[in-house]
Scaffold this active site. Structure first.
Site, mmCIF file in Angstrom:
data_model
loop_
_atom_site.group_PDB
_atom_site.id
_atom_site.type_symbol
_atom_site.label_atom_id
_atom_site.label_comp_id
_atom_site.label_asym_id
_atom_site.label_seq_id
_atom_site.Cartn_x
_atom_site.Cartn_y
_atom_site.Cartn_z
ATOM 1 N N LYS A 266 0.842 -1.111 0.134
ATOM 2 C CA LYS A 266 -0.073 -0.006 -0.066
ATOM 3 C C LYS A 266 1.018 1.177 -0.127
ATOM 4 C CE LYS A 266 -3.889 -1.842 2.654
ATOM 5 N NZ LYS A 266 -4.983 -1.536 1.713
ATOM 6 N N ARG A 340 -10.228 -11.513 1.333
ATOM 7 C CA ARG A 340 -11.134 -12.551 0.946
ATOM 8 C C ARG A 340 -10.446 -14.006 0.927
ATOM 9 N NH1 ARG A 340 -11.514 -8.994 -4.486
ATOM 10 N NH2 ARG A 340 -11.155 -7.361 -2.880
HETATM 11 N N1 BES Z 1 -8.041 -3.604 4.192
HETATM 12 C C1 BES Z 1 -8.247 -3.406 2.883
HETATM 13 C C2 BES Z 1 -9.637 -2.466 2.740
HETATM 14 C C3 BES Z 1 -9.537 -1.173 3.373
HETATM 15 C C4 BES Z 1 -9.388 0.119 2.849
HETATM 16 C C5 BES Z 1 -10.203 -1.257 4.738
HETATM 17 C C6 BES Z 1 -9.525 1.166 3.585
HETATM 18 C C7 BES Z 1 -10.359 -0.118 5.326
HETATM 19 C C8 BES Z 1 -10.063 1.215 4.689
HETATM 20 C C9 BES Z 1 -8.175 -4.566 1.806
HETATM 21 O O1 BES Z 1 -7.295 -5.617 2.286
HETATM 22 C C10 BES Z 1 -7.907 -3.852 0.601
HETATM 23 O O2 BES Z 1 -6.551 -3.349 0.411
HETATM 24 N N2 BES Z 1 -8.448 -3.936 -0.445
HETATM 25 C C11 BES Z 1 -7.883 -3.478 -1.656
HETATM 26 C C12 BES Z 1 -8.397 -4.517 -2.762
HETATM 27 C C13 BES Z 1 -8.063 -4.253 -4.091
HETATM 28 C C14 BES Z 1 -6.652 -4.644 -4.103
HETATM 29 C C15 BES Z 1 -8.860 -5.046 -5.269
HETATM 30 C C16 BES Z 1 -8.555 -1.992 -2.138
HETATM 31 O O3 BES Z 1 -9.825 -1.780 -1.462
HETATM 32 O O4 BES Z 1 -8.168 -1.262 -2.423
HETATM 33 ZN ZN ZN Z 2 -5.428 -5.400 1.826
#
Ligand code: BES
Ligand code: ZN
Ligand code: ZN
Length: 493
Positions: A266, A340
């Site tokens: 991230k 997931r």
């Molecule tokens: N934990 C994150 C989602 C999240 C984002 C929770 C902001 C709380 C606040 C999740 O694991 C994630 O990173 N999801 C990605 C998915 C994408 C790579 C398809 C996302 O939402 O960017």
């Molecule tokens: Zn994630």
């Protein structure tokens, strides 16, 4: 904090602070009217005015709380007003706070008292574990709260207080877990918390460690956890037992104790707050805490796959294929879509209980934060009746949920050439394709997915009973659903 119910009147009962809920369409009590210029307080919902009684009433300070029109009063209005009262009490360093409502208690004294107790306990919460810079004044807590009712309402109010306190304590427990940083709350530490809960209560807690996960074929949980020195765990918490006539409900919660994104790292600004990526798991632990405290007549199983998503020499790579517990293979195209993958194992595990319903909560997608912000949790399900029950529980608790569709077209977006499905479906409908991915692991069991990415954690509180950080979202929602639980009719949507 002690919360009692007394019969009487807030203006005559001694207290450091008296909070008086007043309605917009009703005249002020005569004593109060003498303290305030006409028009300065209308009783509009959310309005509050602090007055000094200067010997005209027993409490030295009286906080007027506007509740809006009597006919439009909701439990959420009372919850928020009670939180405002307790926060004012804390600011004033009151040891005792009384809370009363003008006239007869509306919406039923049990329900009203439950909401007030929730507001009081939630409103007092702050996460101060790492603060060494605060004075005693700044950490002051109100120690005695008394709800004042008429004779007719007292017994009902007492019952409501007990329930409301138990529920809010469950939510605050979840908030503590979510606010704890990732270095302190590793998967093993989260499992330790669950075990400690099992020791304090009648809950049966089982934890699978890494060796047991390997042995059992939990490919999803292992894959996500493999880049971290903090090994993953799978937490199983059981209330009651499978019996004819007793519905079984599985609660599944994402337990990422930290989500760096893994090798699909991230950006820095999105990585902060990712200690909260176990918010779903915390909600499950918090709800189980309440389920056993209230001894609900159901068989409830809480399942929390716990892992830390880190980059590292052994980390899961983009392009890797993971064989999940179900045997289904997953092509990993982005290691940041990790929730997931661990949930796939937990949802498949849930099927062994032949549950009447599976309800899963996760901080799953950033796309849900964009869609609904902090004001609602997104819900998707394979069963309309279950989704509707959650929607109703959302209205009753103020933890609103809003539906999204899980049509077949979205499942198609997860088709993979190299495995049974891929873990991302592209940017469009990112929250829904995530939900569709989860639904692929729930067989024919009525299933609902709650995406709490926008509602679990907020640096700026959205409600008076929130504080900076974790909200405890999901605990009150799940408990309300379980208390109202009507076995789901199998209407596939
Ligand atoms: N934990 C994150 C989602 C999240 C984002 C929770 C902001 C709380 C606040 C999740 O694991 C994630 O990173 N999801 C990605 C998915 C994408 C790579 C398809 C996302 O939402 O960017
Ligand atoms: Zn994630
Ligand atoms: Zn995540």
């Amino acid at each position: 904090m002690e919360i009692s119910v007394k019969t009487g009147d807030v203006l005559t009962e001694p207290a450091d602070l008296a909070a008086l809920g007043l309605f917009e369409d009703e005249a002020l009590p005569e004593t109060v009217a003498g303290w305030i210029a006409p028009g300065d307080f209308s009783g509009k919902a959310g309005q509050n005015v602090l007055l000094y009684s200067r010997g005209d009433a027993s409490p030295a300070r009286v906080l007027l709380l506007g509740l809006g029109r009597r006919s439009a009063l909701t439990t959420e209005g009372l919850r928020q007003a009670a939180a405002t009262a307790i926060q004012q009490g804390r600011t004033l360093q009151a040891a005792s706070v009384t809370i009363g409502l003008q006239g007869e208690w509306p919406i039923g004294a049990t329900v009203a008292a439950q909401a007030i107790a929730e507001g009081v306990v939630l409103g007092q919460y702050r996460f101060l574990r790492y603060r060494t810079d605060l004075s005693r004044e700044q950490t002051h807590e109100v120690s005695h709260v008394a709800l004042l009712t008429g004779d007719a309402d007292a017994a009902a109010a007492r019952a409501g207080v007990d329930v409301g306190r138990a529920i809010a304590q469950g939510a605050n427990y979840a908030r503590d877990l979510v606010n704890t940083p990732g270095y302190a709350l590793t998967p093993a530490a989260l499992a330790g918390e669950a075990q400690a809960l099992g020791e304090r209560t009648a809950l049966k807690v089982t934890v699978l460690d890494k060796a047991q996960l390997i042995e059992g074929g939990y490919g999803g949980i292992l894959a996500v956890g493999q880049g971290s020195v903090n090994d993953p765990r799978f937490i199983i918490i059981e209330h009651g037992e499978a019996k004819a006539g007793v519905p079984t409900v599985c609660l599944v919660g994402k337990g990422l104790t930290f989500d760096s994104g893994g090798l699909s790292l991230k950006p820095a600004e999105f990585m902060t707050t990712m200690k909260s990526d176990m918010g779903g798991g915390a909600a499950v632990l918090g709800a189980m805490h309440v389920v056993t405290a209230l001894d609900l007549p159901l068989h409830v199983v809480g399942l929390v796959p716990a892992a830390e998503n880190m980059p590292g020499a052994n980390a899961l790579r983009p392009d890797d294929v993971v064989t999940s517990l179900s045997g289904k293979t997953i092509e990993v195209l982005n290691t940041d879509a990790e929730g997931r993958i661990v949930l796939a194992d937990a949802l498949h595990y849930a099927l062994r209980y032949k549950p009447d319903a599976i309800i899963e909560l996760s901080t799953l997608t950033g796309a849900m934060v964009i869609a609904l912000g902090a004001h609602a949790t997104g819900v998707m399900g394979t069963n309309e009746a279950l989704v509707e029950q959650l929607r109703k529980a959302g209205e009753a608790t103020g933890e609103r949920v809003w539906p999204f569709p899980l049509w077949d077209e979205y499942k198609q977006m997860l088709k993979s050439e190299v495995a049974d499905l891929k873990n991302i479906g592209g940017r469009p409908a990112g929250s829904i394709t995530a939900g569709a991915f989860l639904a692929a692991f729930t067989g024919d069991v009525p299933f609902a997915h709650l995406d709490i990415a926008g509602t679990a954690f907020s640096e700026r509180p959205a409600k008076p009973y929130h504080a900076p950080g974790a909200t405890g979202v999901g605990v009150r929602l799940l408990v309300d659903l379980l208390r109202q639980y009507a076995p789901i009719q199998s209407v596939k949507s």
